[in-house]
Design a protein around this motif. Sequence first.
Motif, PDB file in Angstrom:
ATOM      1  N   PRO A 207      -3.645   0.304  19.129  1.00 46.08           N
ATOM      2  CA  PRO A 207      -3.463   1.382  19.831  1.00 46.08           C
ATOM      3  C   PRO A 207      -2.002   1.679  20.696  1.00 46.08           C
ATOM      4  O   PRO A 207      -1.858   2.748  21.378  1.00 46.08           O
ATOM      5  N   PHE A 208      -1.349   0.967  19.961  1.00 48.05           N
ATOM      6  CA  PHE A 208      -0.336   1.546  20.456  1.00 48.05           C
ATOM      7  C   PHE A 208       0.919   2.053  20.368  1.00 48.05           C
ATOM      8  O   PHE A 208       2.418   2.123  21.332  1.00 48.05           O
ATOM      9  N   GLY A 209       0.760   2.936  19.073  1.00 47.18           N
ATOM     10  CA  GLY A 209       1.364   3.718  18.715  1.00 47.18           C
ATOM     11  C   GLY A 209       3.065   3.322  18.148  1.00 47.18           C
ATOM     12  O   GLY A 209       2.784   2.287  17.055  1.00 47.18           O
ATOM     13  N   LEU A 210       4.207   3.441  18.780  1.00 42.35           N
ATOM     14  CA  LEU A 210       5.344   3.148  18.206  1.00 42.35           C
ATOM     15  C   LEU A 210       5.641   1.575  18.427  1.00 42.35           C
ATOM     16  O   LEU A 210       5.330   1.212  19.714  1.00 42.35           O
ATOM     17  N   SER A 211       5.885   0.843  17.487  1.00 42.19           N
ATOM     18  CA  SER A 211       5.163  -1.011  17.879  1.00 42.19           C
ATOM     19  C   SER A 211       6.229  -1.801  16.801  1.00 42.19           C
ATOM     20  O   SER A 211       7.300  -1.181  15.528  1.00 42.19           O
ATOM     21  N   VAL A 212       7.494  -2.133  17.601  1.00 44.33           N
ATOM     22  CA  VAL A 212       8.558  -3.354  17.437  1.00 44.33           C
ATOM     23  C   VAL A 212       7.744  -4.822  17.456  1.00 44.33           C
ATOM     24  O   VAL A 212       7.235  -5.214  18.049  1.00 44.33           O
ATOM     25  N   GLY A 213       7.695  -5.224  16.188  1.00 41.77           N
ATOM     26  CA  GLY A 213       6.955  -6.356  15.354  1.00 41.77           C
ATOM     27  C   GLY A 213       5.654  -6.306  14.934  1.00 41.77           C
ATOM     28  O   GLY A 213       4.988  -7.325  14.788  1.00 41.77           O
ATOM     29  N   THR A 214       4.970  -4.601  14.772  1.00 34.59           N
ATOM     30  CA  THR A 214       3.712  -4.412  14.292  1.00 34.59           C
ATOM     31  C   THR A 214       2.175  -4.980  15.016  1.00 34.59           C
ATOM     32  O   THR A 214       1.964  -5.282  14.424  1.00 34.59           O
ATOM     33  N   GLY A 215       2.844  -4.428  16.422  1.00 42.06           N
ATOM     34  CA  GLY A 215       1.444  -5.435  16.926  1.00 42.06           C
ATOM     35  C   GLY A 215       0.084  -4.449  17.399  1.00 42.06           C
ATOM     36  O   GLY A 215      -0.287  -4.801  17.931  1.00 42.06           O
ATOM     37  N   ASN A 216       0.379  -2.854  15.942  1.00 40.80           N
ATOM     38  CA  ASN A 216      -1.194  -2.794  16.084  1.00 40.80           C
ATOM     39  C   ASN A 216      -2.052  -3.221  15.647  1.00 40.80           C
ATOM     40  O   ASN A 216      -1.783  -4.247  14.528  1.00 40.80           O
ATOM     41  N   LEU A 217      -3.519  -3.004  15.554  1.00 47.64           N
ATOM     42  CA  LEU A 217      -4.758  -3.534  15.131  1.00 47.64           C
ATOM     43  C   LEU A 217      -4.184  -2.481  13.362  1.00 47.64           C
ATOM     44  O   LEU A 217      -4.094  -1.118  13.948  1.00 47.64           O
ATOM     45  N   PRO A 218      -5.205  -2.954  12.754  1.00 49.40           N
ATOM     46  CA  PRO A 218      -4.856  -2.449  10.639  1.00 49.40           C
ATOM     47  C   PRO A 218      -6.143  -1.346  11.083  1.00 49.40           C
ATOM     48  O   PRO A 218      -6.772  -1.528  11.636  1.00 49.40           O
ATOM     49  N   LEU A 219      -5.207  -0.340  10.871  1.00 54.47           N
ATOM     50  CA  LEU A 219      -6.426   0.619  10.185  1.00 54.47           C
ATOM     51  C   LEU A 219      -7.167  -0.200   8.711  1.00 54.47           C
ATOM     52  O   LEU A 219      -6.794  -0.846   8.100  1.00 54.47           O
ATOM     53  N   PRO A 220      -8.089   0.695   9.042  1.00 53.12           N
ATOM     54  CA  PRO A 220      -9.251   0.325   7.760  1.00 53.12           C
ATOM     55  C   PRO A 220      -9.422   0.745   6.566  1.00 53.12           C
ATOM     56  O   PRO A 220      -9.972   1.314   5.783  1.00 53.12           O
ATOM     57  N   SER A 221      -8.134   0.590   6.243  1.00 51.85           N
ATOM     58  CA  SER A 221      -7.581   0.908   4.972  1.00 51.85           C
ATOM     59  C   SER A 221      -8.112  -0.316   3.961  1.00 51.85           C
ATOM     60  O   SER A 221      -8.426  -0.638   3.586  1.00 51.85           O
ATOM     61  N   LYS A 222      -8.630   0.878   2.696  1.00 50.19           N
ATOM     62  CA  LYS A 222      -9.469   0.334   1.199  1.00 50.19           C
ATOM     63  C   LYS A 222      -7.909  -0.778   0.199  1.00 50.19           C
ATOM     64  O   LYS A 222      -7.002   0.028   0.112  1.00 50.19           O
ATOM     65  N   ILE A 223      -8.513  -1.989   0.643  1.00 49.00           N
ATOM     66  CA  ILE A 223      -7.859  -2.567  -0.529  1.00 49.00           C
ATOM     67  C   ILE A 223      -8.015  -3.671  -1.613  1.00 49.00           C
ATOM     68  O   ILE A 223      -9.215  -4.181  -1.808  1.00 49.00           O
ATOM     69  N   ILE A 224      -7.417  -3.340  -2.227  1.00 48.86           N
ATOM     70  CA  ILE A 224      -7.779  -3.569  -4.018  1.00 48.86           C
ATOM     71  C   ILE A 224      -6.472  -4.278  -4.194  1.00 48.86           C
ATOM     72  O   ILE A 224      -5.517  -4.078  -3.768  1.00 48.86           O
ATOM     73  N   THR A 225      -7.625  -5.503  -4.901  1.00 49.10           N
ATOM     74  CA  THR A 225      -6.354  -6.063  -5.634  1.00 49.10           C
ATOM     75  C   THR A 225      -7.036  -6.193  -7.210  1.00 49.10           C
ATOM     76  O   THR A 225      -7.999  -6.774  -7.138  1.00 49.10           O
ATOM     77  N   ARG A 226      -5.937  -6.204  -7.454  1.00 48.13           N
ATOM     78  CA  ARG A 226      -6.060  -6.406  -9.785  1.00 48.13           C
ATOM     79  C   ARG A 226      -5.318  -7.926  -9.924  1.00 48.13           C
ATOM     80  O   ARG A 226      -3.904  -7.631 -10.268  1.00 48.13           O
ATOM     81  N   VAL A 227      -6.180  -8.936 -10.455  1.00 46.51           N
ATOM     82  CA  VAL A 227      -5.506  -9.708 -11.158  1.00 46.51           C
ATOM     83  C   VAL A 227      -5.457  -9.691 -12.616  1.00 46.51           C
ATOM     84  O   VAL A 227      -6.048  -8.976 -13.054  1.00 46.51           O
ATOM     85  N   LEU A 228      -4.067 -10.304 -12.963  1.00 48.52           N
ATOM     86  CA  LEU A 228      -3.619  -9.508 -14.390  1.00 48.52           C
ATOM     87  C   LEU A 228      -3.141 -11.261 -15.199  1.00 48.52           C
ATOM     88  O   LEU A 228      -3.861 -11.867 -14.988  1.00 48.52           O
ATOM     89  N   ASP A 229      -3.539 -10.568 -16.275  1.00 51.22           N
ATOM     90  CA  ASP A 229      -3.880 -11.665 -17.329  1.00 51.22           C
ATOM     91  C   ASP A 229      -2.488 -12.606 -17.113  1.00 51.22           C
ATOM     92  O   ASP A 229      -1.383 -12.565 -16.937  1.00 51.22           O
ATOM     93  N   PRO A 230      -2.641 -14.289 -17.316  1.00 57.92           N
ATOM     94  CA  PRO A 230      -1.795 -15.226 -16.871  1.00 57.92           C
ATOM     95  C   PRO A 230      -0.639 -15.213 -18.707  1.00 57.92           C
ATOM     96  O   PRO A 230      -0.849 -14.747 -19.767  1.00 57.92           O
ATOM     97  N   ILE A 231       0.235 -15.530 -17.788  1.00 53.37           N
ATOM     98  CA  ILE A 231       1.539 -15.683 -19.165  1.00 53.37           C
ATOM     99  C   ILE A 231       1.665 -16.787 -19.280  1.00 53.37           C
ATOM    100  O   ILE A 231       2.495 -17.441 -18.369  1.00 53.37           O
ATOM    101  N   ASP A 232       1.686 -17.211 -20.320  1.00 57.04           N
ATOM    102  CA  ASP A 232       2.234 -18.088 -21.109  1.00 57.04           C
ATOM    103  C   ASP A 232       3.773 -18.548 -21.097  1.00 57.04           C
ATOM    104  O   ASP A 232       4.191 -18.078 -22.224  1.00 57.04           O
ATOM    105  N   ILE A 233       5.203 -18.929 -20.085  1.00 59.30           N
ATOM    106  CA  ILE A 233       5.815 -18.613 -20.176  1.00 59.30           C
ATOM    107  C   ILE A 233       6.683 -19.350 -21.890  1.00 59.30           C
ATOM    108  O   ILE A 233       6.943 -18.920 -21.884  1.00 59.30           O
ATOM    109  N   THR A 234       5.884 -20.493 -21.944  1.00 61.74           N
ATOM    110  CA  THR A 234       6.524 -21.303 -23.154  1.00 61.74           C
ATOM    111  C   THR A 234       6.011 -20.482 -24.568  1.00 61.74           C
ATOM    112  O   THR A 234       7.205 -20.640 -25.272  1.00 61.74           O
ATOM    113  N   ALA A 235       4.622 -20.616 -24.452  1.00 64.16           N
ATOM    114  CA  ALA A 235       4.782 -19.231 -25.755  1.00 64.16           C
ATOM    115  C   ALA A 235       5.105 -18.143 -25.874  1.00 64.16           C
ATOM    116  O   ALA A 235       5.052 -17.972 -27.136  1.00 64.16           O
TER     117      ALA A 235
END
Length: 271
Positions: A207-235
Motif C-alpha cells: 500500500p505504500f507506493g514507492l518503497s525502499v527495501g520493498t516494504g509493500n505487500l505482495p500482489l497476487p501474482s500467479k507463481i509457477i515453479t518447474r523442477v527440471l530433470d536431475p543432472i548427474d555431473i560425473t556421468a
Amino acid sequence: MNTTDQTAPLPGDFTGEWNADTMQRMVSIARPFFKRWFRFEVRGLETFPSGGALIVSNHSGLPFAWDAPILWVAFFEKFGYERRFYTLGHDILFRTPAAERLSRMGMLRASRDNANKALRSGAAVMVFPGAAHDAARPTWEQNVIDFAGHTGYVSMAIEAGVPIVPAVQIGGQETQLYLTRGTWLAKVLGLNRLVRLEQLPVSFGFPFGLSVGTGNLPLPSKIITRVLDPIDITAQFGKSPDIAEVDQYVREVMQSALDELAAQRRFPILG
C-alpha cells in the motif's frame, strides 16, 4: 569462569536433526494462502531423485521470496514430512529473533560445510546462487537467469557426490514492480560492511507506493515453479569436471525452461 560451550551449534548450523512436525504445521498454514493468493503450480517433481540432491533455483521477490516455501508445500505433499529438505539462507536471517524457528523449518546458514553435511545425509538442499542480486532484479529482467558469477554450488554438488536438480520459477518478480536493485544505495549506506547486504531494492506496490527495501505487500501474482530433470555431473562431464562448463550448462538449461514458462504466460500477475 565462562562455561559456555564454544563448540555448540548456532541457529542455522547443520546438526542432522529434522523437525517434521514443524514443517507439517507450517505447510498446513501456508498452503491455503499460497493456493488462493498465488494460485501456485509446481511441475516436474516426478523426476526428483530418491537420495541427496542439490536444488539450484532462480530467486525472486524480496524481501519475502516465495519460491522456497512454495516448493516446500509441493515437495512435502508428494514425498511426506519425514523426507528432509533444507534451504540455504543468508547470514542475516540468523541474526533475527526468528533464527531458532527458521532452523526448525530446515533453514541452514549458507556455507559449503552445512551444504555438504546435509547433502551427505541424504537430504534435498535448495540453494539460490544469485542470492539477493537475483531476487532484487528489476521486474523487466525477471525472465533472466543471473547467478552474478557465483559457481560455488557446482563444487557443493561435486564434493557431496549428488546430482544438481535445476528449478525455475516465474511470477515472484511481479508481486511488486521492482525498479532497481539499489546496489548504489546499499553501498552509500554501508550495508555490505554492516550486514553483508549488497542490494537495497526500490519498488512500487501496495500500500505504500514507492518503497525502499520493498516494504509493500505482495500482489497476487500467479507463481509457477518447474523442477527440471536431475543432472548427474560425473556421468555427463567426467570425473574431473570443469566448474565453469557445468555452471554454463546449468544456466543454459534453466534459461531455456524459464523462456518456455515466459512464453506461456499471457498476462503479468494473472499468469
